[in-house]
Design an enzyme around this catalytic site. Structure first.
Site, PDB file in Angstrom:
ATOM      1  N   SER A  65       0.810  -1.220   0.000  1.00 39.57           N
ATOM      2  CA  SER A  65       0.000   0.000   0.000  1.00 39.57           C
ATOM      3  C   SER A  65       0.845   1.272   0.000  1.00 39.57           C
ATOM      4  O   SER A  65       0.473   2.264  -0.621  1.00 39.57           O
ATOM      5  CB  SER A  65      -0.963   0.003   1.191  1.00 39.57           C
ATOM      6  OG  SER A  65      -1.967  -0.964   0.992  1.00 39.57           O
ATOM      7  N   GLU A  67       3.504   1.769  -1.568  1.00 44.28           N
ATOM      8  CA  GLU A  67       3.969   1.998  -2.943  1.00 44.28           C
ATOM      9  C   GLU A  67       2.859   2.468  -3.885  1.00 44.28           C
ATOM     10  O   GLU A  67       3.126   2.821  -5.036  1.00 44.28           O
ATOM     11  CB  GLU A  67       4.630   0.729  -3.485  1.00 44.28           C
ATOM     12  CG  GLU A  67       5.967   0.409  -2.825  1.00 44.28           C
ATOM     13  CD  GLU A  67       5.839  -0.178  -1.425  1.00 44.28           C
ATOM     14  OE1 GLU A  67       6.747   0.032  -0.600  1.00 44.28           O
ATOM     15  OE2 GLU A  67       4.794  -0.841  -1.132  1.00 44.28           O
ATOM     16  N   CYS A  89      -4.856  -2.650   1.015  1.00 47.48           N
ATOM     17  CA  CYS A  89      -5.454  -3.123   2.257  1.00 47.48           C
ATOM     18  C   CYS A  89      -4.378  -3.144   3.338  1.00 47.48           C
ATOM     19  O   CYS A  89      -3.363  -3.825   3.192  1.00 47.48           O
ATOM     20  CB  CYS A  89      -6.041  -4.519   2.064  1.00 47.48           C
ATOM     21  SG  CYS A  89      -6.733  -5.221   3.568  1.00 47.48           S
ATOM     22  N   VAL A  90      -4.634  -2.383   4.398  1.00 43.12           N
ATOM     23  CA  VAL A  90      -3.734  -2.354   5.544  1.00 43.12           C
ATOM     24  C   VAL A  90      -4.540  -2.850   6.742  1.00 43.12           C
ATOM     25  O   VAL A  90      -5.583  -2.283   7.064  1.00 43.12           O
ATOM     26  CB  VAL A  90      -3.192  -0.929   5.807  1.00 43.12           C
ATOM     27  CG1 VAL A  90      -2.171  -0.956   6.940  1.00 43.12           C
ATOM     28  CG2 VAL A  90      -2.586  -0.328   4.545  1.00 43.12           C
ATOM     29  N   ILE A  91      -4.068  -3.921   7.354  1.00 39.39           N
ATOM     30  CA  ILE A  91      -4.767  -4.519   8.489  1.00 39.39           C
ATOM     31  C   ILE A  91      -3.969  -4.252   9.761  1.00 39.39           C
ATOM     32  O   ILE A  91      -2.757  -4.470   9.800  1.00 39.39           O
ATOM     33  CB  ILE A  91      -4.970  -6.041   8.271  1.00 39.39           C
ATOM     34  CG1 ILE A  91      -5.809  -6.280   7.007  1.00 39.39           C
ATOM     35  CG2 ILE A  91      -5.632  -6.676   9.492  1.00 39.39           C
ATOM     36  CD1 ILE A  91      -5.920  -7.729   6.584  1.00 39.39           C
ATOM     37  N   THR A  95       1.714  -3.310  16.203  1.00 38.38           N
ATOM     38  CA  THR A  95       2.584  -2.145  16.354  1.00 38.38           C
ATOM     39  C   THR A  95       1.923  -0.916  15.733  1.00 38.38           C
ATOM     40  O   THR A  95       0.887  -1.011  15.075  1.00 38.38           O
ATOM     41  CB  THR A  95       3.945  -2.376  15.658  1.00 38.38           C
ATOM     42  OG1 THR A  95       3.736  -2.414  14.239  1.00 38.38           O
ATOM     43  CG2 THR A  95       4.586  -3.674  16.129  1.00 38.38           C
ATOM     44  N   HIS A  97       2.947   0.631  13.246  1.00 35.14           N
ATOM     45  CA  HIS A  97       3.230   0.643  11.810  1.00 35.14           C
ATOM     46  C   HIS A  97       1.954   0.951  11.007  1.00 35.14           C
ATOM     47  O   HIS A  97       1.979   1.742  10.058  1.00 35.14           O
ATOM     48  CB  HIS A  97       3.809  -0.719  11.407  1.00 35.14           C
ATOM     49  CG  HIS A  97       4.132  -0.857   9.960  1.00 35.14           C
ATOM     50  ND1 HIS A  97       5.221  -0.257   9.392  1.00 35.14           N
ATOM     51  CD2 HIS A  97       3.503  -1.530   8.963  1.00 35.14           C
ATOM     52  CE1 HIS A  97       5.267  -0.552   8.104  1.00 35.14           C
ATOM     53  NE2 HIS A  97       4.233  -1.320   7.815  1.00 35.14           N
TER      54      HIS A  97
END
Length: 162
Positions: A65, A67, A89-91, A95, A97
């Site tokens: 994501s 990039e 998609c970021v799950i 942390t 991050h």
């Protein structure tokens, strides 16, 4: 109404114009591929359903994501696209991050659109868990890829008009 109670991809209240003659880049993250693949299918299907010719859709795959920002920049810099759709998609993990990536991606995609004066659509899921992502990638809450495609069509028309 809470988003947990409805399909977020219901466009029955909109008059989505025909998009024949428009060109779209779709930049899609390879990370979380089962989710982003479903988002991509939704976006492509929606564009085709609204008159976009297959040859007027270019898919660019990027590693993750983060990039999407560079991919959108490359697409708008090198090609005559009317809009770029960014799908990822970021799950949430254990942390911080997640917070940094989500914020950077949202800001970066917005900045690319402003840089080229072209619609850059944020079709990135930012979920607490994988089930929420599945629910929003063709599951019970619709498909964010569909939503991103409809947004791109609407914004491409606005951009061309003004």
């Amino acid at each position: 109404m809470s988003s947990s109670l409805k399909n977020l991809s219901d466009f029955s209240h909109l008059n989505v114009q025909n998009a024949a003659g428009f060109r779209f880049a779709i930049v899609v993250a390879q990370w979380n591929a089962s989710i982003t693949g479903a988002l991509l299918s939704g976006a492509v299907d929606k564009l085709l359903a609204h008159g976009v010719a297959e040859q007027d859709i270019e898919v660019i795959q990027v590693p993750g994501s983060f990039e999407l920002i560079s991919g959108a920049d490359i697409a708008l810099r090198n090609k005559a696209f009317d809009a770029v759709i960014c799908l990822g998609c970021v799950i949430q993990g254990e942390t911080r991050h997640f917070d940094f990536i989500c914020s950077a991606v949202a800001d970066g995609i917005a900045n690319v659109g402003l840089k080229y004066n072209k619609p850059a659509i944020f079709g990135v899921l930012t979920t607490d868990n994988e089930q929420q992502a599945i629910d929003r990638a063709g599951g019970k809450h619709g498909n964010k890829g569909d939503e991103a495609a409809v947004t791109a069509i609407q914004m491409a028309h606005i951009s061309r008009r003004y």
